[in-house]
Design a protein around this motif. Structure first.
Motif, PDB file in Angstrom:
ATOM      1  N   LYS A 108       0.837  -1.207   0.000  1.00  0.00           N
ATOM      2  CA  LYS A 108       0.000   0.000   0.000  1.00  0.00           C
ATOM      3  C   LYS A 108       0.869   1.253   0.000  1.00  0.00           C
ATOM      4  N   ASN A 109       1.974   1.213   0.733  1.00  0.00           N
ATOM      5  CA  ASN A 109       2.878   2.362   0.781  1.00  0.00           C
ATOM      6  C   ASN A 109       3.500   2.627  -0.589  1.00  0.00           C
ATOM      7  N   GLU A 110       3.845   1.561  -1.316  1.00  0.00           N
ATOM      8  CA  GLU A 110       4.384   1.722  -2.671  1.00  0.00           C
ATOM      9  C   GLU A 110       3.357   2.381  -3.583  1.00  0.00           C
ATOM     10  N   LEU A 111       2.110   1.918  -3.490  1.00  0.00           N
ATOM     11  CA  LEU A 111       1.051   2.527  -4.302  1.00  0.00           C
ATOM     12  C   LEU A 111       0.883   3.994  -3.926  1.00  0.00           C
ATOM     13  N   PHE A 112       0.915   4.262  -2.643  1.00  0.00           N
ATOM     14  CA  PHE A 112       0.806   5.636  -2.165  1.00  0.00           C
ATOM     15  C   PHE A 112       1.943   6.480  -2.740  1.00  0.00           C
ATOM     16  N   ALA A 113       3.155   5.952  -2.695  1.00  0.00           N
ATOM     17  CA  ALA A 113       4.320   6.687  -3.183  1.00  0.00           C
ATOM     18  C   ALA A 113       4.189   6.979  -4.683  1.00  0.00           C
ATOM     19  N   GLU A 114       3.666   6.020  -5.421  1.00  0.00           N
ATOM     20  CA  GLU A 114       3.548   6.192  -6.867  1.00  0.00           C
ATOM     21  C   GLU A 114       2.499   7.214  -7.269  1.00  0.00           C
ATOM     22  N   PHE A 115       1.357   7.197  -6.597  1.00  0.00           N
ATOM     23  CA  PHE A 115       0.224   7.992  -7.080  1.00  0.00           C
ATOM     24  C   PHE A 115      -0.127   9.209  -6.217  1.00  0.00           C
ATOM     25  N   ALA A 116      -0.025   9.090  -4.927  1.00  0.00           N
ATOM     26  CA  ALA A 116      -0.583  10.136  -4.074  1.00  0.00           C
ATOM     27  C   ALA A 116       0.417  11.171  -3.600  1.00  0.00           C
ATOM     28  N   ARG A 117       1.662  10.827  -3.508  1.00  0.00           N
ATOM     29  CA  ARG A 117       2.637  11.766  -2.937  1.00  0.00           C
ATOM     30  C   ARG A 117       2.752  13.056  -3.736  1.00  0.00           C
ATOM     31  N   VAL A 118       2.468  13.006  -5.002  1.00  0.00           N
ATOM     32  CA  VAL A 118       2.619  14.204  -5.819  1.00  0.00           C
ATOM     33  C   VAL A 118       1.386  15.109  -5.755  1.00  0.00           C
ATOM     34  N   SER A 119       0.330  14.653  -5.148  1.00  0.00           N
ATOM     35  CA  SER A 119      -0.896  15.457  -5.137  1.00  0.00           C
ATOM     36  C   SER A 119      -0.868  16.511  -4.033  1.00  0.00           C
ATOM     37  N   ALA A 120      -1.538  17.587  -4.261  1.00  0.00           N
ATOM     38  CA  ALA A 120      -1.637  18.660  -3.263  1.00  0.00           C
ATOM     39  C   ALA A 120      -2.410  18.167  -2.047  1.00  0.00           C
ATOM     40  N   THR A 121      -3.379  17.279  -2.247  1.00  0.00           N
ATOM     41  CA  THR A 121      -4.150  16.746  -1.128  1.00  0.00           C
ATOM     42  C   THR A 121      -3.265  15.931  -0.199  1.00  0.00           C
ATOM     43  N   ALA A 122      -2.362  15.152  -0.754  1.00  0.00           N
ATOM     44  CA  ALA A 122      -1.459  14.353   0.077  1.00  0.00           C
ATOM     45  C   ALA A 122      -0.600  15.244   0.949  1.00  0.00           C
ATOM     46  N   ASP A 123      -0.161  16.368   0.400  1.00  0.00           N
ATOM     47  CA  ASP A 123       0.652  17.295   1.185  1.00  0.00           C
ATOM     48  C   ASP A 123      -0.144  17.911   2.329  1.00  0.00           C
ATOM     49  N   SER A 124      -1.401  18.158   2.098  1.00  0.00           N
ATOM     50  CA  SER A 124      -2.194  18.823   3.130  1.00  0.00           C
ATOM     51  C   SER A 124      -2.821  17.856   4.118  1.00  0.00           C
ATOM     52  N   ALA A 125      -3.050  16.601   3.740  1.00  0.00           N
ATOM     53  CA  ALA A 125      -3.716  15.646   4.635  1.00  0.00           C
ATOM     54  C   ALA A 125      -3.280  14.226   4.322  1.00  0.00           C
ATOM     55  N   PRO A 126      -2.060  13.792   4.757  1.00  0.00           N
ATOM     56  CA  PRO A 126      -1.590  12.452   4.425  1.00  0.00           C
ATOM     57  C   PRO A 126      -2.499  11.347   4.955  1.00  0.00           C
ATOM     58  N   GLU A 127      -3.205  11.592   6.048  1.00  0.00           N
ATOM     59  CA  GLU A 127      -4.080  10.554   6.597  1.00  0.00           C
ATOM     60  C   GLU A 127      -5.272  10.262   5.700  1.00  0.00           C
ATOM     61  N   ALA A 128      -5.548  11.153   4.744  1.00  0.00           N
ATOM     62  CA  ALA A 128      -6.669  10.940   3.838  1.00  0.00           C
ATOM     63  C   ALA A 128      -6.461   9.716   2.962  1.00  0.00           C
ATOM     64  N   PHE A 129      -5.228   9.244   2.848  1.00  0.00           N
ATOM     65  CA  PHE A 129      -4.934   8.116   1.984  1.00  0.00           C
ATOM     66  C   PHE A 129      -4.786   6.805   2.739  1.00  0.00           C
ATOM     67  N   ASP A 130      -5.008   6.806   4.062  1.00  0.00           N
ATOM     68  CA  ASP A 130      -4.971   5.553   4.810  1.00  0.00           C
ATOM     69  C   ASP A 130      -6.059   4.627   4.295  1.00  0.00           C
ATOM     70  N   ILE A 131      -5.743   3.359   4.220  1.00  0.00           N
ATOM     71  CA  ILE A 131      -6.747   2.391   3.803  1.00  0.00           C
ATOM     72  C   ILE A 131      -7.671   2.114   4.972  1.00  0.00           C
ATOM     73  N   THR A 132      -8.840   1.600   4.686  1.00  0.00           N
ATOM     74  CA  THR A 132      -9.784   1.348   5.764  1.00  0.00           C
ATOM     75  C   THR A 132      -9.387   0.108   6.548  1.00  0.00           C
ATOM     76  N   ASP A 133      -9.782   0.074   7.822  1.00  0.00           N
ATOM     77  CA  ASP A 133      -9.508  -1.078   8.669  1.00  0.00           C
ATOM     78  C   ASP A 133     -10.151  -2.339   8.091  1.00  0.00           C
ATOM     79  N   ALA A 134     -11.382  -2.214   7.590  1.00  0.00           N
ATOM     80  CA  ALA A 134     -12.088  -3.384   7.059  1.00  0.00           C
ATOM     81  C   ALA A 134     -11.379  -3.943   5.833  1.00  0.00           C
ATOM     82  N   GLU A 135     -10.937  -3.059   4.939  1.00  0.00           N
ATOM     83  CA  GLU A 135     -10.229  -3.507   3.735  1.00  0.00           C
ATOM     84  C   GLU A 135      -8.934  -4.218   4.114  1.00  0.00           C
ATOM     85  N   LEU A 136      -8.187  -3.646   5.033  1.00  0.00           N
ATOM     86  CA  LEU A 136      -6.930  -4.238   5.462  1.00  0.00           C
ATOM     87  C   LEU A 136      -7.179  -5.572   6.169  1.00  0.00           C
ATOM     88  N   ALA A 137      -8.188  -5.632   7.017  1.00  0.00           N
ATOM     89  CA  ALA A 137      -8.506  -6.870   7.731  1.00  0.00           C
ATOM     90  C   ALA A 137      -8.843  -7.986   6.749  1.00  0.00           C
TER      91      ALA A 137
END
Length: 195
Positions: free
Chosen positions: A151-180
């Motif tokens: 998930k971190n690799e996917l995050f690094a590839e797609f989300a790190r460059v977005s302005a939203t990621a800079d302002s709210a990194p927690e917005a990209f956390d996966i859900t507990d249910a999905e991870l479970a």
């Protein structure tokens, strides 16, 4: 599954490693902050750790009492340990007296770990902070770490460059249910394949 290893008490390799970390901290004149998500794990840890143990600091402890506990821990001699639920001690407290942080099991959201580690990394911290993550080589810990790394690799590839990621990194956390679901599927596959 995430709490089983430490609940085994002195038979647990994780518990033995945690005890070693606390003893090393005392020898190096440091204090230890131990985080777990699970109350039962904190009770087991508090019962097995050597030296002065404070806590468990949990969500059920009133805010004023939490601060008193942190203040008492801060005044204690080296080798002291404060055990805390990661969600209770990870937010709103500054615990610069601790320069060794132990996370007992992988967390479902990386931001939970970051916030917890940040408790001892505040202004006023005079020492480097050591962070230890207790991981089992087999079972759910390894699967969880693998899934989070992917998930971190996917995050690094797609989300790190977005302005939203800079302002709210927690917005990209996966859900507990999905991870479970992913963890349970990986564990089933491992167990059914005999691995």
């Amino acid at each position: 599954m995430r709490q089983a290893a430490l609940r085994a008490g002195s038979r647990s390799e994780k518990m033995q490693r945690l005890i070693d970390i606390v003893q090393e901290a005392e020898e190096n004149e440091r204090k230890v902050l131990v985080f777990s998500y699970f109350r039962d794990v904190l009770d087991a840890v508090a019962a097995h750790l050597p030296g002065k143990v404070f806590g468990p600091l949990t969500g059920a402890v009133p805010a004023a009492t939490r601060q008193d506990m942190v203040d008492e821990f801060s005044r204690a001699s080296h080798g002291a340990a404060l055990v805390s639920q990661i969600v209770a001690g990870g937010v709103g407290l500054n615990i610069q007296a601790a320069s060794v942080v132990v996370i007992c099991e992988p967390q479902l959201k990386p931001t939970t770990e970051w916030q917890a580690i940040g408790r001892s990394h505040r202004m006023g911290q005079l020492e480097s902070v050591q962070v230890h993550r207790l991981l089992s080589e087999v079972g759910v810990d390894q699967r969880l770490v693998e899934i989070l790394a992917r998930k971190n690799e996917l995050f690094a590839e797609f989300a790190r460059v977005s302005a939203t990621a800079d302002s709210a990194p927690e917005a990209f956390d996966i859900t507990d249910a999905e991870l479970a679901r992913e963890i349970v599927a990986a564990e089933r596959e491992r167990l059914l394949s005999g691995g």
